[in-house]
Enzyme design. Structure first.
Site, PDB file in Angstrom:
ATOM      1  N   HIS A 261       0.511  -1.555   0.153  1.00  0.00           N
ATOM      2  CA  HIS A 261       0.453   0.298   0.221  1.00  0.00           C
ATOM      3  C   HIS A 261       1.113   1.198   0.625  1.00  0.00           C
ATOM      4  CE1 HIS A 261      -4.175  -1.518   1.623  1.00  0.00           C
ATOM      5  NE2 HIS A 261      -3.066  -2.666   0.446  1.00  0.00           N
TER       6      HIS A 261
ATOM      7  N   TYR B  93      -9.603   4.656   7.162  1.00  0.00           N
ATOM      8  CA  TYR B  93      -9.823   5.077   8.881  1.00  0.00           C
ATOM      9  C   TYR B  93     -10.486   6.340   8.945  1.00  0.00           C
ATOM     10  CZ  TYR B  93      -4.825   3.128  10.024  1.00  0.00           C
ATOM     11  OH  TYR B  93      -3.788   2.743  10.254  1.00  0.00           O
TER      12      TYR B  93
ATOM     13  N   PRO C  70      -3.925  -0.173  18.935  1.00  0.00           N
ATOM     14  CA  PRO C  70      -3.241  -0.509  17.082  1.00  0.00           C
ATOM     15  C   PRO C  70      -3.885   0.275  16.273  1.00  0.00           C
ATOM     16  CG  PRO C  70      -6.106  -1.692  18.311  1.00  0.00           C
ATOM     17  CD  PRO C  70      -4.872  -1.000  18.992  1.00  0.00           C
TER      18      PRO C  70
ATOM     19  N   LYS D 292       1.480  -0.312  15.098  1.00  0.00           N
ATOM     20  CA  LYS D 292       2.975   0.025  16.016  1.00  0.00           C
ATOM     21  C   LYS D 292       3.461  -1.969  16.400  1.00  0.00           C
ATOM     22  CE  LYS D 292       4.332   2.925  13.655  1.00  0.00           C
ATOM     23  NZ  LYS D 292       3.738   2.529  12.219  1.00  0.00           N
TER      24      LYS D 292
ATOM     25  N   TYR E 240       4.063   7.037  10.612  1.00  0.00           N
ATOM     26  CA  TYR E 240       3.016   5.672   9.720  1.00  0.00           C
ATOM     27  C   TYR E 240       4.421   4.474   8.929  1.00  0.00           C
ATOM     28  CZ  TYR E 240      -1.328   3.192   8.676  1.00  0.00           C
ATOM     29  OH  TYR E 240      -2.005   1.947   7.997  1.00  0.00           O
TER      30      TYR E 240
END
Ligand code: RFL
Ligand code: PHB
Length: 390
Positions: free
Chosen positions: A73, A201, A293, A297, A384
């Protein structure tokens, strides 16, 4: 009495990856795991790997199937206030992330361990650790009703949040930092194609939602729930209905529903202990720290700890030097705190925090700013994809 160089407690990703990296350098290990191999491999957990984690899996020689089956991704989407913001990870941070289920990784590591011939005891009962403040630590456990003992040079505590290793450290020698969030995640796994090509998200007045995936035909969805919710209260129909309400219309259009393969509720917490070394006992992974979560990580931090610890142990045996072992705790914790900060920030930005509309207005203002600020998006993207190791 049986002897090994490194006794590894826990056959999760941290323990098995450490075992594999050490085995490849000729270091003898014994892994003690309280559950069966089948149980450990069936747990549904993480799904997203940083490039540094993928590189380490290559180094450990366990990335063959990952390379065949992974999804790559280059970005993610943030949904809020009816808007959809794409964060281009590759353009902003120069890296991509990899989708590969922890379940699959756990199987690959289990196969590699079995093929290596190194000793692994599954269903080890009542594991105890002793004398790690001396030069001859020992580990005890019960197997087939018989009490056994192992002498070793080092103990690696890779036994997760509820393990025995951290709990065996005298209270005065360890500091704990904790934040418990007033919500949980309800996860659902289903054999339906993902609703979009990348992860979504969503910040919504009704609560956070996350659309993730395991493959092109298997999806993983999460809903923010209350910590007291019970899975039985969430029929599949209720889950899909609630998910659709929290997503923007252009994403709901792609939503394919189906029967759940698994549903579970996880509480959200941040937790870090310091230090990570107590004489000849070293903590790694969830045994030492937990992150919510949201930032994906947990597994990646476990891999980063194992990277440092494996290098330190390899240096000890090849050069007879304890220098990297001395540095392990401080070096690992530096990155752990960075990831703890990011996971806390992303969680706070995306979840319904309280009844007060003021909190939600602040979140929307920050998301609106991110949409217009490259600097803001770079900060998100850098964290990220995973911060550099050193
Ligand atoms: P584990 O996986 O908990 O393994 C520890 C092992 O130790 C065993 N054990 C014992 N063995 C012997 N004696 C004892 N007394 C023992 N006590 C325990 C346990 O049976 C177990 O086999 O810890 P490890 O290896 O440190 O790995 C950590 C990761 O599993 C964890 O951080 C991630 O799953 C977190 N996580 C995610 N991380 C990511 O990087 N990306 C993600 O996308 C992501 N998503 C998630 C997640 C965790 C979640 N939940 C369920 C908390 C999504 C969810 C919903
Ligand atoms: C997952 O696929 O389980 C997953 C992905 C990203 C996250 C958390 C969980 O941030």
């Amino acid at each position: 009495m049986q002897r090994t160089q490194v006794a590894i407690i826990g056959a999760g990703p941290a323990g098995l990856l450490l075992g594999q990296l050490l085995h490849r350098q000729g270091i003898d290990t014994v892994v003690l795991e309280k559950h069966s191999r089948g149980y450990v491999e069936a747990r549904i957990r993480a799904g997203l790997l940083e490039q540094g984690t993928v590189d380490l899996l290559h180094e450990a020689g366990v990335a063959e199937r990952l390379e065949r089956e992974k999804l790559v991704h280059a970005g993610l989407e943030l949904a809020f206030a009816g808007r959809l913001l794409r964060v281009d990870l590759q353009e902003l941070a120069g890296e991509v992330v990899t989708i590969y289920g922890q379940t699959e990784l756990q199987k690959d590591l289990g196969d590699a361990r079995a093929a290596s011939g190194a000793a692994t005891v599954y269903e080890a009962g009542q594991v105890t650790i002793h004398d790690f403040d001396s030069s001859r630590p020992r580990v005890g456990w019960t197997q087939d009703g018989v009490r056994r003992e192992l002498e070793c040079d080092f103990i690696a505590g890779c036994d997760g949040f509820h393990g025995v290793c951290r709990a065996s450290v005298p209270a005065g020698a360890i500091r704990q930092h904790e934040r418990v969030y007033p919500f949980g995640w309800l996860g659902l796994l289903a054999d339906v194609p993902p609703l979009a090509d990348e992860l979504v998200y969503a910040n919504h007045e009704r609560g956070f939602a996350l659309c993730s995936m395991r493959s092109r035909s298997r999806s993983r969805y999460y809903l923010q729930c209350t910590p007291t919710d019970r899975v039985e209260e969430w029929s599949d129909a209720r889950f899909w209905e609630e998910l659709a309400r929290r997503l923007p219309p252009e994403r709901v259009r792609g939503l394919v529903t189906g029967p759940s393969l698994e549903k579970s509720i996880a509480p959200l917490r941040s937790f870090v202990v310091e230090p990570l070394r107590f004489g000849r006992l070293f903590l790694a992974g969830d045994a030492a720290h937990i992150v919510p979560p949201t930032g994906a990580k947990g597994l990646n931090l476990a891999a980063a700890d194992v990277r440092l610890l494996s290098r330190a142990l390899i240096e000890y045996y090849s050069d007879n030097s304890g220098a990297l072992l001395e540095e392990y705790s401080a070096r690992a914790l530096r990155r752990v705190w960075q990831a703890t900060r990011f996971s806390w920030w992303f969680t706070t930005l995306m979840h319904r925090l309280d009844e007060d509309p003021f909190s939600h207005k602040l979140q929307l203002a920050e998301l609106d700013w991110l949409a217009g600020s490259r600097a803001g998006r770079v900060a998100l993207a850098e964290n990220y994809v995973g911060l550099p190791f050193d």
